[in-house]
Every structure is written in structure tokens, then in C-alpha cells.
Design a protein around this motif. Structure first.
Motif, PDB file in Angstrom:
ATOM      1  N   ASP A  64      13.482 -42.829 -49.903  1.00 15.33           N
ATOM      2  CA  ASP A  64      12.879 -41.698 -49.204  1.00 15.33           C
ATOM      3  C   ASP A  64      12.596 -42.063 -47.746  1.00 15.33           C
ATOM      4  O   ASP A  64      12.828 -41.248 -46.845  1.00 15.33           O
ATOM      5  CB  ASP A  64      11.582 -41.275 -49.898  1.00 15.33           C
ATOM      6  CG  ASP A  64      11.008 -40.001 -49.306  1.00 15.33           C
ATOM      7  OD1 ASP A  64      11.625 -38.932 -49.505  1.00 15.33           O
ATOM      8  OD2 ASP A  64       9.964 -40.069 -48.633  1.00 15.33           O
ATOM      9  N   ALA A  65      12.115 -43.271 -47.537  1.00 21.36           N
ATOM     10  CA  ALA A  65      11.873 -43.725 -46.169  1.00 21.36           C
ATOM     11  C   ALA A  65      13.186 -43.824 -45.393  1.00 21.36           C
ATOM     12  O   ALA A  65      13.258 -43.440 -44.222  1.00 21.36           O
ATOM     13  CB  ALA A  65      11.161 -45.077 -46.187  1.00 21.36           C
ATOM     14  N   GLU A  66      14.230 -44.301 -46.049  1.00 16.18           N
ATOM     15  CA  GLU A  66      15.524 -44.475 -45.392  1.00 16.18           C
ATOM     16  C   GLU A  66      16.125 -43.151 -44.933  1.00 16.18           C
ATOM     17  O   GLU A  66      16.700 -43.064 -43.847  1.00 16.18           O
ATOM     18  CB  GLU A  66      16.500 -45.192 -46.334  1.00 16.18           C
ATOM     19  CG  GLU A  66      16.163 -46.651 -46.578  1.00 16.18           C
ATOM     20  CD  GLU A  66      16.985 -47.250 -47.713  1.00 16.18           C
ATOM     21  OE1 GLU A  66      17.885 -46.555 -48.225  1.00 16.18           O
ATOM     22  OE2 GLU A  66      16.724 -48.412 -48.085  1.00 16.18           O
ATOM     23  N   VAL A  67      16.008 -42.124 -45.754  1.00 18.75           N
ATOM     24  CA  VAL A  67      16.639 -40.843 -45.395  1.00 18.75           C
ATOM     25  C   VAL A  67      15.764 -39.996 -44.481  1.00 18.75           C
ATOM     26  O   VAL A  67      16.265 -39.094 -43.798  1.00 18.75           O
ATOM     27  CB  VAL A  67      17.018 -40.013 -46.644  1.00 18.75           C
ATOM     28  CG1 VAL A  67      18.030 -40.756 -47.492  1.00 18.75           C
ATOM     29  CG2 VAL A  67      15.799 -39.607 -47.457  1.00 18.75           C
ATOM     30  N   PHE A  68      14.455 -40.283 -44.451  1.00 14.68           N
ATOM     31  CA  PHE A  68      13.593 -39.473 -43.586  1.00 14.68           C
ATOM     32  C   PHE A  68      13.625 -39.929 -42.133  1.00 14.68           C
ATOM     33  O   PHE A  68      13.505 -39.110 -41.216  1.00 14.68           O
ATOM     34  CB  PHE A  68      12.144 -39.479 -44.087  1.00 14.68           C
ATOM     35  CG  PHE A  68      11.251 -38.615 -43.242  1.00 14.68           C
ATOM     36  CD1 PHE A  68      11.285 -37.240 -43.360  1.00 14.68           C
ATOM     37  CD2 PHE A  68      10.398 -39.184 -42.302  1.00 14.68           C
ATOM     38  CE1 PHE A  68      10.488 -36.431 -42.559  1.00 14.68           C
ATOM     39  CE2 PHE A  68       9.594 -38.382 -41.494  1.00 14.68           C
ATOM     40  CZ  PHE A  68       9.645 -36.999 -41.635  1.00 14.68           C
ATOM     41  N   GLU A  69      13.798 -41.209 -41.909  1.00 21.51           N
ATOM     42  CA  GLU A  69      13.755 -41.720 -40.539  1.00 21.51           C
ATOM     43  C   GLU A  69      14.806 -41.070 -39.628  1.00 21.51           C
ATOM     44  O   GLU A  69      14.482 -40.691 -38.492  1.00 21.51           O
ATOM     45  CB  GLU A  69      13.870 -43.244 -40.532  1.00 21.51           C
ATOM     46  CG  GLU A  69      12.567 -43.914 -40.951  1.00 21.51           C
ATOM     47  CD  GLU A  69      12.608 -45.424 -40.882  1.00 21.51           C
ATOM     48  OE1 GLU A  69      11.670 -46.000 -40.317  1.00 21.51           O
ATOM     49  OE2 GLU A  69      13.579 -46.006 -41.386  1.00 21.51           O
ATOM     50  N   PRO A  70      16.066 -40.885 -40.088  1.00 18.71           N
ATOM     51  CA  PRO A  70      17.034 -40.182 -39.230  1.00 18.71           C
ATOM     52  C   PRO A  70      16.607 -38.745 -38.917  1.00 18.71           C
ATOM     53  O   PRO A  70      16.846 -38.258 -37.806  1.00 18.71           O
ATOM     54  CB  PRO A  70      18.322 -40.191 -40.067  1.00 18.71           C
ATOM     55  CG  PRO A  70      18.166 -41.360 -40.975  1.00 18.71           C
ATOM     56  CD  PRO A  70      16.708 -41.403 -41.305  1.00 18.71           C
ATOM     57  N   LEU A  71      15.971 -38.077 -39.876  1.00 19.06           N
ATOM     58  CA  LEU A  71      15.488 -36.724 -39.634  1.00 19.06           C
ATOM     59  C   LEU A  71      14.373 -36.736 -38.598  1.00 19.06           C
ATOM     60  O   LEU A  71      14.315 -35.880 -37.711  1.00 19.06           O
ATOM     61  CB  LEU A  71      14.989 -36.104 -40.940  1.00 19.06           C
ATOM     62  CG  LEU A  71      14.394 -34.691 -40.844  1.00 19.06           C
ATOM     63  CD1 LEU A  71      15.423 -33.710 -40.290  1.00 19.06           C
ATOM     64  CD2 LEU A  71      13.890 -34.222 -42.214  1.00 19.06           C
ATOM     65  N   SER A  72      13.494 -37.709 -38.688  1.00 22.70           N
ATOM     66  CA  SER A  72      12.401 -37.835 -37.724  1.00 22.70           C
ATOM     67  C   SER A  72      12.952 -38.028 -36.323  1.00 22.70           C
ATOM     68  O   SER A  72      12.449 -37.429 -35.352  1.00 22.70           O
ATOM     69  CB  SER A  72      11.507 -39.023 -38.117  1.00 22.70           C
ATOM     70  OG  SER A  72      10.451 -39.176 -37.198  1.00 22.70           O
ATOM     71  N   ARG A  73      14.000 -38.831 -36.202  1.00 23.98           N
ATOM     72  CA  ARG A  73      14.631 -39.051 -34.889  1.00 23.98           C
ATOM     73  C   ARG A  73      15.322 -37.781 -34.399  1.00 23.98           C
ATOM     74  O   ARG A  73      15.295 -37.461 -33.210  1.00 23.98           O
ATOM     75  CB  ARG A  73      15.634 -40.197 -34.971  1.00 23.98           C
ATOM     76  CG  ARG A  73      14.991 -41.573 -35.154  1.00 23.98           C
ATOM     77  CD  ARG A  73      15.976 -42.683 -34.848  1.00 23.98           C
ATOM     78  NE  ARG A  73      17.141 -42.641 -35.722  1.00 23.98           N
ATOM     79  CZ  ARG A  73      17.228 -43.269 -36.886  1.00 23.98           C
ATOM     80  NH1 ARG A  73      16.187 -43.993 -37.313  1.00 23.98           N
ATOM     81  NH2 ARG A  73      18.320 -43.199 -37.619  1.00 23.98           N
ATOM     82  N   ALA A  74      15.933 -37.043 -35.321  1.00 21.88           N
ATOM     83  CA  ALA A  74      16.662 -35.825 -34.947  1.00 21.88           C
ATOM     84  C   ALA A  74      15.735 -34.780 -34.336  1.00 21.88           C
ATOM     85  O   ALA A  74      16.113 -34.073 -33.395  1.00 21.88           O
ATOM     86  CB  ALA A  74      17.376 -35.252 -36.160  1.00 21.88           C
ATOM     87  N   TYR A  75      14.518 -34.701 -34.852  1.00 20.62           N
ATOM     88  CA  TYR A  75      13.555 -33.740 -34.308  1.00 20.62           C
ATOM     89  C   TYR A  75      13.257 -34.020 -32.839  1.00 20.62           C
ATOM     90  O   TYR A  75      12.931 -33.104 -32.070  1.00 20.62           O
ATOM     91  CB  TYR A  75      12.247 -33.771 -35.107  1.00 20.62           C
ATOM     92  CG  TYR A  75      12.261 -32.907 -36.340  1.00 20.62           C
ATOM     93  CD1 TYR A  75      12.315 -31.520 -36.239  1.00 20.62           C
ATOM     94  CD2 TYR A  75      12.215 -33.474 -37.612  1.00 20.62           C
ATOM     95  CE1 TYR A  75      12.329 -30.711 -37.368  1.00 20.62           C
ATOM     96  CE2 TYR A  75      12.217 -32.670 -38.752  1.00 20.62           C
ATOM     97  CZ  TYR A  75      12.280 -31.304 -38.617  1.00 20.62           C
ATOM     98  OH  TYR A  75      12.294 -30.507 -39.739  1.00 20.62           O
ATOM     99  N   GLY A  76      13.383 -35.269 -32.433  1.00 18.49           N
ATOM    100  CA  GLY A  76      13.080 -35.647 -31.055  1.00 18.49           C
ATOM    101  C   GLY A  76      14.266 -35.596 -30.114  1.00 18.49           C
ATOM    102  O   GLY A  76      14.125 -35.935 -28.929  1.00 18.49           O
ATOM    103  N   MET A  77      15.426 -35.188 -30.592  1.00 18.61           N
ATOM    104  CA  MET A  77      16.613 -35.129 -29.738  1.00 18.61           C
ATOM    105  C   MET A  77      16.458 -34.057 -28.666  1.00 18.61           C
ATOM    106  O   MET A  77      15.862 -33.004 -28.914  1.00 18.61           O
ATOM    107  CB  MET A  77      17.862 -34.847 -30.585  1.00 18.61           C
ATOM    108  CG  MET A  77      18.258 -35.978 -31.496  1.00 18.61           C
ATOM    109  SD  MET A  77      19.687 -35.537 -32.550  1.00 18.61           S
ATOM    110  CE  MET A  77      20.994 -35.364 -31.302  1.00 18.61           C
ATOM    111  N   PRO A  78      17.019 -34.296 -27.472  1.00 18.35           N
ATOM    112  CA  PRO A  78      16.905 -33.299 -26.395  1.00 18.35           C
ATOM    113  C   PRO A  78      17.716 -32.041 -26.702  1.00 18.35           C
ATOM    114  O   PRO A  78      18.708 -32.095 -27.424  1.00 18.35           O
ATOM    115  CB  PRO A  78      17.477 -34.045 -25.186  1.00 18.35           C
ATOM    116  CG  PRO A  78      18.412 -35.059 -25.771  1.00 18.35           C
ATOM    117  CD  PRO A  78      17.769 -35.491 -27.060  1.00 18.35           C
ATOM    118  N   ARG A  79      17.288 -30.920 -26.151  1.00 19.83           N
ATOM    119  CA  ARG A  79      17.991 -29.647 -26.332  1.00 19.83           C
ATOM    120  C   ARG A  79      17.909 -28.814 -25.053  1.00 19.83           C
ATOM    121  O   ARG A  79      17.673 -27.607 -25.082  1.00 19.83           O
ATOM    122  CB  ARG A  79      17.408 -28.900 -27.528  1.00 19.83           C
ATOM    123  CG  ARG A  79      15.922 -28.642 -27.493  1.00 19.83           C
ATOM    124  CD  ARG A  79      15.385 -28.121 -28.820  1.00 19.83           C
ATOM    125  NE  ARG A  79      16.146 -27.019 -29.328  1.00 19.83           N
ATOM    126  CZ  ARG A  79      15.941 -25.726 -29.006  1.00 19.83           C
ATOM    127  NH1 ARG A  79      15.018 -25.410 -28.116  1.00 19.83           N
ATOM    128  NH2 ARG A  79      16.668 -24.780 -29.534  1.00 19.83           N
TER     129      ARG A  79
END
Length: 209
Positions: free
Chosen positions: A80-95
Motif C-alpha cells: 500500500d505504501a509502495e503504490v501510494f507514493e507515486p500518487l502522492s507525487r502525481a498530485y504535486g505535478m505542475p499544471r
């Protein structure tokens, strides 16, 4: 060292911090493992007793399944920790630009689907654990019947807790058809297995009061 290998105090401290992991999914997996272990304990206190000789072979089979489910659920704390970390980073991506917005949307969608996979598996394992709790509660040693009830409550908590980690991610998906299918699976598991866990608890409660 993974979250399933640290002390209880360290896990709770990490859980209470602002770190993105562990979170509700990992906590649900841990609660499920604890619930299954309680059922397994009922089995351990049943085997070898003359009074329960007629169910001993069945208890050993149940315990073997419980052993595997405990391992699976502990493993899912790490996953669960492994798959959530990429999502956490994705939320911070520039747009800021159109290209960035499209890239973020693409990465987010993939990360959301991956992030759903683990809580879905936690739910499935919790359902299996609840099925075993029915047997441990009905056939296990009456000296440990309260533990079967506690185990059922824990497994239900794991099931319901993990479902929220699915729903929060499907809500953000752009692929509504995919999200809908996952939601339907969650709905079905919650409806069926919450009741089974409640029945185990009520049965234990009635036998104790």
C-alpha cells in the motif's frame, strides 16, 4: 525496514505524522492481520484438546489458511505504501501549461488505478478472513470464543477501512466505467461480508451474555 517489521509504537508514530505513508490502507491491512491472528489463536487453543478431537483436522486446515492470510495482509502494508507514493507525487505535478496538464492527467489516472489495486486486495483478503472467522467462532474452543468475536470485528474494520481507500481514488478517476466496476465490487463485498462478520460477533455476544 518495512512498516510491517517495525514496532507497534513506531508504526503508530509514523501513522500519526504528516508523512504520506503509512495511511488508511496500511492501517486496514494491519488490523486485518490482527483479526486473522485472533482467529488463528482460537485454532491454536483448540487443537490438541480431547474435547475438540472431532474438529482437529479441520482446525489445522483453517490455521494453515489463516497463516497465509496473515502473511498476505502484512505484505499488503508494504504494498500500500509502495503504490501510494507515486500518487502522492502525481498530485504535486505542475499544471501550468496545456502539455503539463495533459501529462499530469495521464500520470494521475495510472497512479489512481495502481493505488486502488492494493486496498481492493486488502478487501478480498479480509473477506477470506471473515469466512475463516465463521468457522473458528463456531467450532473453536469456547475458552477463546471472545477472541473470535474480536477477530471478526477487526476483519470487518479492515474490509470497511480499505473500501474507503478505493472509493477516494475511484472518485478522482476520469475513466468512470473502470471506476464504476471497482465501486460495484466494493459494494458487493461490503454488503455480503459486513453482515457475515456482524453475525459472528452477535453469535459470540449471545453466547457470552
Amino acid at each position: 525496514m518495512g512498516f510491517s517489521e517495525v514496532s507497534c509504537r513506531e508504526f503508530v508514530d509514523a501513522l500519526s505524522s504528516k508523512a504520506p505513508v503509512p495511511g488508511g490502507g496500511g492501517a486496514s491491512a494491519l488490523v486485518g492481520a490482527v483479526g486473522m491472528a485472533l482467529g488463528n489463536m482460537v485454532g491454536s487453543l483448540t487443537v490438541g484438546k480431547k474435547k475438540y478431537a472431532d474438529v482437529e483436522s479441520e482446525m489445522y486446515e483453517l490455521k494453515a489458511k489463516a497463516d497465509q492470510l496473515q502473511k498476505d495482509l502484512l505484505r499488503l502494508i508494504e504494498r500500500d505504501a509502495e503504490v501510494f507514493e507515486p500518487l502522492s507525487r502525481a498530485y504535486g505535478m505542475p499544471r501550468e501549461t496545456e502539455e503539463q496538464r495533459l501529462n499530469k492527467a495521464r500520470v494521475m489516472e495510472s497512479a489512481l488505478k495502481n493505488a486502488c489495486s492494493v486496498p481492493m486486495e486488502i478487501m478480498e483478503k479480509s473477506c477470506e478472513a471473515i469466512e475463516l472467522m465463521v468457522e473458528f467462532g463456531a467450532k473453536g474452543s469456547t475458552l477463546a470464543i471472545s477472541d473470535a468475536g474480536v477477530g471478526a470485528v477487526c476483519c470487518k474494520a479492515a474490509l470497511k477501512g480499505a473500501s474507503l481507500n478505493v472509493y477516494i481514488n475511484t472518485k478522482s478517476m476520469s475513466d468512470k466505467a473502470y471506476a464504476g466496476k471497482l465501486n460495484e465490487k466494493c459494494d458487493a463485498m461490503l454488503e455480503k461480508y459486513s453482515k457475515i462478520a456482524d453475525d459472528v460477533f452477535e453469535s459470540v455476544l449471545n453466547r457470552l451474555k
